[in-house]
Design a protein around this motif. Structure first.
Motif, mmCIF file in Angstrom:
data_model
loop_
_atom_site.group_PDB
_atom_site.id
_atom_site.type_symbol
_atom_site.label_atom_id
_atom_site.label_comp_id
_atom_site.label_asym_id
_atom_site.label_seq_id
_atom_site.Cartn_x
_atom_site.Cartn_y
_atom_site.Cartn_z
ATOM 1 N N UNK A 79 0.858 -1.178 0.000
ATOM 2 C CA UNK A 79 0.000 0.000 0.000
ATOM 3 C C UNK A 79 0.896 1.231 0.000
ATOM 4 N N UNK A 80 1.186 1.704 -1.192
ATOM 5 C CA UNK A 80 2.071 2.858 -1.371
ATOM 6 C C UNK A 80 1.373 3.909 -2.231
ATOM 7 N N UNK A 81 0.292 4.497 -1.721
ATOM 8 C CA UNK A 81 -0.457 5.454 -2.538
ATOM 9 C C UNK A 81 0.427 6.593 -3.030
ATOM 10 N N UNK A 147 13.475 -0.854 3.311
ATOM 11 C CA UNK A 147 12.078 -0.558 3.628
ATOM 12 C C UNK A 147 11.101 -1.568 3.027
ATOM 13 N N UNK A 148 11.401 -2.067 1.837
ATOM 14 C CA UNK A 148 10.498 -3.008 1.176
ATOM 15 C C UNK A 148 10.936 -4.461 1.342
ATOM 16 N N UNK A 157 7.613 -1.714 -8.936
ATOM 17 C CA UNK A 157 6.931 -1.333 -7.701
ATOM 18 C C UNK A 157 5.830 -0.346 -8.068
ATOM 19 N N UNK A 158 4.611 -0.654 -7.639
ATOM 20 C CA UNK A 158 3.481 0.245 -7.879
ATOM 21 C C UNK A 158 2.823 0.559 -6.541
ATOM 22 N N UNK A 159 1.778 1.365 -6.588
ATOM 23 C CA UNK A 159 1.102 1.719 -5.345
ATOM 24 C C UNK A 159 0.397 0.525 -4.704
ATOM 25 N N UNK A 160 0.179 -0.545 -5.472
ATOM 26 C CA UNK A 160 -0.540 -1.703 -4.921
ATOM 27 C C UNK A 160 0.320 -2.946 -4.713
ATOM 28 N N UNK A 161 1.570 -2.927 -5.179
ATOM 29 C CA UNK A 161 2.406 -4.106 -4.958
ATOM 30 C C UNK A 161 3.706 -4.067 -5.728
ATOM 31 N N UNK A 162 4.449 -5.175 -5.602
ATOM 32 C CA UNK A 162 5.681 -5.312 -6.357
ATOM 33 C C UNK A 162 5.706 -6.683 -7.009
ATOM 34 N N UNK A 163 6.336 -6.729 -8.182
ATOM 35 C CA UNK A 163 6.361 -7.955 -8.957
ATOM 36 C C UNK A 163 7.367 -7.829 -10.088
ATOM 37 N N UNK A 164 7.792 -8.973 -10.600
ATOM 38 C CA UNK A 164 8.600 -8.967 -11.816
ATOM 39 C C UNK A 164 7.704 -9.013 -13.047
ATOM 40 N N UNK A 165 6.431 -9.336 -12.856
ATOM 41 C CA UNK A 165 5.465 -9.329 -13.947
ATOM 42 C C UNK A 165 4.952 -7.908 -14.113
#
Length: 168
Positions: A79-81, A147-148, A157-165
């Motif tokens: 949650x990174x608005x 931090x992450x 990295x987005x406001x809703x999550x992190x992924x390689x996809x």
């Protein structure tokens, strides 16, 4: 000095405020800024008005983030608005392949990239040639990794999550 000034000066000198200790309200940790100032002090560049962004970046290199290395990243919610889209890569074959495969989707997201392990301007420019139109900046990833709780990249990295996809 008249008596009134003497009394005021004495009062100020021996007031509790003058004897109070400094209180630290918050210590958020972080890293020493010494390396930044060393880079600034050793620059032999013309005045800032004549300097180009590439010259400034060259002074920042090499960038090494020992906490991060190429590898698989398990997706997870965050949650990174307001963070937008940010990706982390290095100057390695895994990051290069990931960048080439995802350049169009990263561009569609207006993603900005941090290159956390890169040795030279030539290497940075080579990465940029793989992703025309995307912003790639050399930067330490230490704070983000901490931090992450990241240990590997490439990652989006987005406001809703992190992924390689990267997905649409």
């Amino acid at each position: 000095m008249n008596m009134k000034n003497l009394i005021v000066t004495t009062f100020i000198a021996f007031s509790p405020a003058a004897l109070a200790e400094l209180n630290v309200i918050a210590d958020l940790g972080g890293e020493s800024t010494q390396a930044i100032f060393e880079a600034v002090n050793r620059q032999d560049t013309p005045p800032a008005s004549a300097a180009t962004p590439e010259q400034g970046e060259a002074a920042m290199l090499p960038v090494t983030t020992s906490e991060l290395s190429p590898g698989n990243v398990a997706p997870r919610a965050l949650q990174l608005p307001g963070i937008g889209s940010l990706f982390i890569i290095g100057d390695d074959s895994y990051s290069r392949q990931w960048l080439q495969q995802n350049v169009q989707l990263l561009s569609a997201r207006n993603a900005a990239g941090l290159v956390v392990n890169v040795e030279s301007m030539a290497s940075l420019e080579s990465l940029r040639s793989l992703a025309p139109g995307l912003q790639l900046a050399p930067s330490s990833g230490t704070e983000l990794a901490r931090r992450l709780q990241l240990t590997h990249y490439p990652v989006l990295i987005t406001d809703s999550g992190l992924s390689q996809e990267v997905g649409p």
